[in-house]
Design a protein around this motif. Structure first.
Motif, PDB file in Angstrom:
ATOM      1  N   ASP A 199      13.599  12.631  35.606  1.00 28.78           N
ATOM      2  CA  ASP A 199      13.698  14.041  35.994  1.00 28.78           C
ATOM      3  C   ASP A 199      14.189  14.964  34.883  1.00 28.78           C
ATOM      4  O   ASP A 199      13.767  16.113  34.804  1.00 28.78           O
ATOM      5  N   GLU A 200      15.082  14.461  34.015  1.00 30.03           N
ATOM      6  CA  GLU A 200      15.727  15.358  33.058  1.00 30.03           C
ATOM      7  C   GLU A 200      15.533  14.983  31.594  1.00 30.03           C
ATOM      8  O   GLU A 200      16.067  15.653  30.715  1.00 30.03           O
ATOM      9  N   GLY A 201      14.794  13.919  31.319  1.00 26.03           N
ATOM     10  CA  GLY A 201      14.584  13.518  29.930  1.00 26.03           C
ATOM     11  C   GLY A 201      15.851  12.960  29.309  1.00 26.03           C
ATOM     12  O   GLY A 201      16.711  12.418  29.995  1.00 26.03           O
TER      13      GLY A 201
END
Length: 150
Positions: free
Chosen positions: A138-140
């Motif tokens: 989701d957020e790298g």
């Protein structure tokens, strides 16, 4: 691995090593040994899942990644311990850098069975990845999080 906290093997750890060894022994392709590594991972519920590497000159998946995929496909989400074992009687082998990063990202609390100067021991993946940055779908890539190392 000086300064990395390692723990002596438990009976469950020995059983996981034997499970991985049985996988690689049953699936090695003769003396050429194309399938050179077997792996096993244990869920927090005690269930074991195995995998074998798929050798390819382009870089096939490591046995650890196949075992992780097997566990996930079987519904396991929480994993406690992983080991890779070489064919022809070779013992446990530590994970490569790619495997370490994937273990760290998906299972930051997992223990890895591998050779150390004190013999075969288990080590937390976070201790094999000092100052690592975690990645999530989701957020790298995330900022360094020291709470992962507590």
């Amino acid at each position: 691995m000086t300064g990395v906290p390692a723990r002596a093997l438990t009976d469950d750890d020995h059983a996981l090593i034997a499970f991985a060894r049985a996988i690689v022994d049953a699936n090695t392709d003769g003396e050429a040994g194309v399938h050179t590594m077997g792996a096993a991972v244990r869920g927090t519920d005690g269930q074991m899942y195995g995998g074998i590497n798929l050798y390819h000159f382009l870089g096939g998946p490591c046995a650890e990644l196949v075992a992780l995929g097997h566990a996930r496909a079987s519904g396991a989400r929480a994993l406690s311990t992983i080991v890779a074992v070489g064919n022809f009687g070779r013992g446990p082998v530590g994970p490569c850098g790619r495997d370490r990063q994937i273990l760290f990202d998906y299972h930051p609390r997992i223990r890895v069975i591998l050779p150390t100067p004190a013999g075969i021991r288990t080590v937390r993946i976070v201790d094999l990845m000092p100052l690592a940055a975690r990645w999530t779908v989701d957020e790298g890539t995330q900022e360094f999080d020291p709470s992962l190392f507590e």
